[in-house]
Every structure is written in structure tokens, then in C-alpha cells.
Scaffold this active site. Structure first.
Site, short mmCIF file in Angstrom:
data_model
loop_
_atom_site.label_atom_id
_atom_site.label_comp_id
_atom_site.label_asym_id
_atom_site.label_seq_id
_atom_site.Cartn_x
_atom_site.Cartn_y
_atom_site.Cartn_z
N ASP A 29 0.85 -1.19 0.00
CA ASP A 29 0.00 0.00 0.00
C ASP A 29 0.89 1.25 0.00
O ASP A 29 1.88 1.33 0.73
CB ASP A 29 -0.90 -0.01 1.24
CG ASP A 29 -2.04 0.99 1.14
OD1 ASP A 29 -3.19 0.57 1.04
OD2 ASP A 29 -1.76 2.23 1.15
N ILE A 30 0.50 2.22 -0.82
CA ILE A 30 1.33 3.42 -1.00
C ILE A 30 1.33 4.31 0.25
O ILE A 30 2.28 5.09 0.46
CB ILE A 30 0.88 4.19 -2.26
CG1 ILE A 30 2.01 5.04 -2.81
CG2 ILE A 30 -0.37 5.01 -1.99
CD1 ILE A 30 1.80 5.48 -4.24
N ASN A 85 -12.99 -2.93 2.60
CA ASN A 85 -13.97 -1.85 2.69
C ASN A 85 -14.89 -1.83 1.46
O ASN A 85 -14.43 -1.98 0.33
CB ASN A 85 -13.24 -0.50 2.77
CG ASN A 85 -12.31 -0.42 3.97
OD1 ASN A 85 -12.57 -1.01 5.01
ND2 ASN A 85 -11.21 0.30 3.82
N GLN A 92 -14.04 2.99 1.76
CA GLN A 92 -13.50 2.60 0.44
C GLN A 92 -13.18 3.85 -0.38
O GLN A 92 -14.02 4.74 -0.52
CB GLN A 92 -14.50 1.72 -0.32
CG GLN A 92 -13.92 1.18 -1.63
CD GLN A 92 -14.86 0.21 -2.36
OE1 GLN A 92 -16.04 0.12 -2.04
NE2 GLN A 92 -14.32 -0.49 -3.33
N HIS A 98 -10.55 -4.91 -3.13
CA HIS A 98 -9.22 -5.21 -2.60
C HIS A 98 -9.31 -5.56 -1.13
O HIS A 98 -10.22 -5.12 -0.43
CB HIS A 98 -8.26 -4.03 -2.81
CG HIS A 98 -8.77 -2.74 -2.25
ND1 HIS A 98 -9.68 -1.95 -2.93
CD2 HIS A 98 -8.54 -2.12 -1.08
CE1 HIS A 98 -9.96 -0.88 -2.21
NE2 HIS A 98 -9.30 -0.97 -1.07
N HIS A 100 -7.08 -5.52 2.39
CA HIS A 100 -5.89 -5.03 3.09
C HIS A 100 -5.34 -6.13 3.99
O HIS A 100 -6.10 -6.77 4.72
CB HIS A 100 -6.25 -3.84 3.98
CG HIS A 100 -6.73 -2.62 3.23
ND1 HIS A 100 -5.89 -1.62 2.83
CD2 HIS A 100 -7.97 -2.27 2.81
CE1 HIS A 100 -6.59 -0.67 2.21
NE2 HIS A 100 -7.86 -1.04 2.19
P1 AMP Z 1 -9.59 1.67 0.49
O1 AMP Z 1 -9.61 2.96 1.28
O2 AMP Z 1 -10.00 0.46 1.26
O3 AMP Z 1 -10.33 1.82 -0.82
O4 AMP Z 1 -8.06 1.40 0.18
C1 AMP Z 1 -7.41 1.88 -0.95
C2 AMP Z 1 -5.95 1.79 -0.64
O5 AMP Z 1 -5.22 1.86 -1.85
C3 AMP Z 1 -5.44 2.91 0.27
O6 AMP Z 1 -4.91 2.35 1.46
C4 AMP Z 1 -4.37 3.59 -0.58
O7 AMP Z 1 -3.26 3.99 0.18
C5 AMP Z 1 -4.02 2.51 -1.58
N1 AMP Z 1 -3.51 3.01 -2.85
C6 AMP Z 1 -4.06 3.97 -3.64
N2 AMP Z 1 -3.30 4.15 -4.74
C7 AMP Z 1 -2.27 3.26 -4.66
C8 AMP Z 1 -1.15 2.96 -5.48
N3 AMP Z 1 -0.94 3.60 -6.64
N4 AMP Z 1 -0.31 2.01 -5.07
C9 AMP Z 1 -0.50 1.36 -3.91
N5 AMP Z 1 -1.54 1.59 -3.08
C10 AMP Z 1 -2.41 2.53 -3.45
#
Ligand code: AMP
Ligand code: ZN
Length: 137
Positions: A29-30, A85, A92, A98, A100
Site C-alpha cells: 500500500d502506498i 472496505n 473505500q 481489494h 488489506h
Molecule cells: P480503500 O480505502 O480500502 O479503498 O483502500 C485503498 C488503498 O489503496 C489505500 O490504502 C491507498 O493507500 C491505496 N492506494 C491507492 N493508490 C495506490 C497505489 N498507486 N499504489 C499502492 N496503493 C495505493
């Protein structure tokens, strides 16, 4: 293609891959909640749990276990949270299903947990019956 996770699958956007198979991909996760926080995604695009196919759901669950094991071996957490989420109200922000996988250590404050509510067996019985009536809906 305006889905950021589909673009990662396509290789248009870089990611730090930790696992891949025919049906799934996992990457760091970024904005990690803790060291090793990874997300596991199906390669099939689906916005959320409701629109994901059973096969992709099963493949993602299996990959989640694999990624949890990789994290256990790699960063030696004391525990691991699995979080998924659905909908903005549930946190979300990326609308490609996805999961986590979040390594945890005692006192790390990486995640907030819910405040346990009151036990109400009468209300639970009514609600559970109502929910059972909605099976398959
Ligand atoms: P959610 O809030 O459950 O939709 O989680 C989305 C997740 O994706 C968040 O924790 C972000 O930090 C992660 N995210 C968004 N863009 C990227 C990316 N380019 N590479 C890796 N993780 C990402
Ligand atoms: Zn997508």
C-alpha cells in the site's frame, strides 16, 4: 481505463509487487498503516464485494492467506488484520475490490477498532430472523 488498480495490473502505474498469480496481484500500500501493509486484488475488475464473481473472490481469499504468510515470514508481526472496505461510508476510496493485509504489533495504533455496543438478545433475534429472510436476495 480510469481504475487505478486496473492500471497497476496493466503495468501502466508502478507498484511494489509482493505476490502474483493468474487471477490476483498483491502489492505494498502506498500509504501504509504499518510496515508491510499490502493490498490483494483480483485481476478481474469489480468495484466491490457485491459485484465480484465467486471465482475471483475465492482466488483473492487464497492469495490473501499467501500474502499473510509472506508478511509473517518477512516482517514478523505479532498479529495481522484483514480489512476489506465497501462503499465510501466504510472507508473505500479505490473502487476495485481489494483486501488489506495489515501487520500489527502491540501498541502500534495502526488501526482504530470499533467500540463494542450493548448486547440486546431480543433485538438480535428479530434482526437475525429478518436477515435470514433476505438470504439469496
Ligand atoms: P480503500 O480505502 O480500502 O479503498 O483502500 C485503498 C488503498 O489503496 C489505500 O490504502 C491507498 O493507500 C491505496 N492506494 C491507492 N493508490 C495506490 C497505489 N498507486 N499504489 C499502492 N496503493 C495505493
Ligand atoms: Zn479495476
Amino acid at each position: 481505463m480510469d481504475c487505478i488498480f486496473c492500471r497497476i495490473i496493466a503495468g501502466d502505474i508502478p507498484s511494489h509487487k509482493v505476490y502474483e498469480d493468474d487471477a490476483t496481484l498483491a502489492f505494498l500500500d502506498i500509504n501504509p498503516a504499518s510496515q508491510g501493509h499490502a493490498v490483494v486484488i483480483p485481476k478481474e475488475h469489480a468495484a466491490d464485494l457485491f459485484s465480484l464473481s465467486p471465482d475471483a473472490l475465492a482466488a483473492t481469499a487464497k492469495a490473501t492467506q499467501t500474502v499473510a504468510r509472506l508478511l509473517q515470514r518477512g516482517v514478523h508481526p505479532e498479529g495481522i488484520n484483514i480489512l476489506q472496505n465497501n462503499g465510501p461510508s466504510a472507508g473505500q476510496s479505490v473502487f476495485h475490490y481489494h483486501v488489506h493485509v495489515i501487520p500489527r504489533w502491540s501498541g502500534d495504533r495502526a488501526l482504530g477498532m470499533w467500540k463494542p455496543g450493548a448486547t440486546d438478545h431480543a433485538a438480535f433475534a428479530t434482526l437475525a430472523a429478518q436477515l435470514r429472510g433476505g438470504e439469496g436476495a
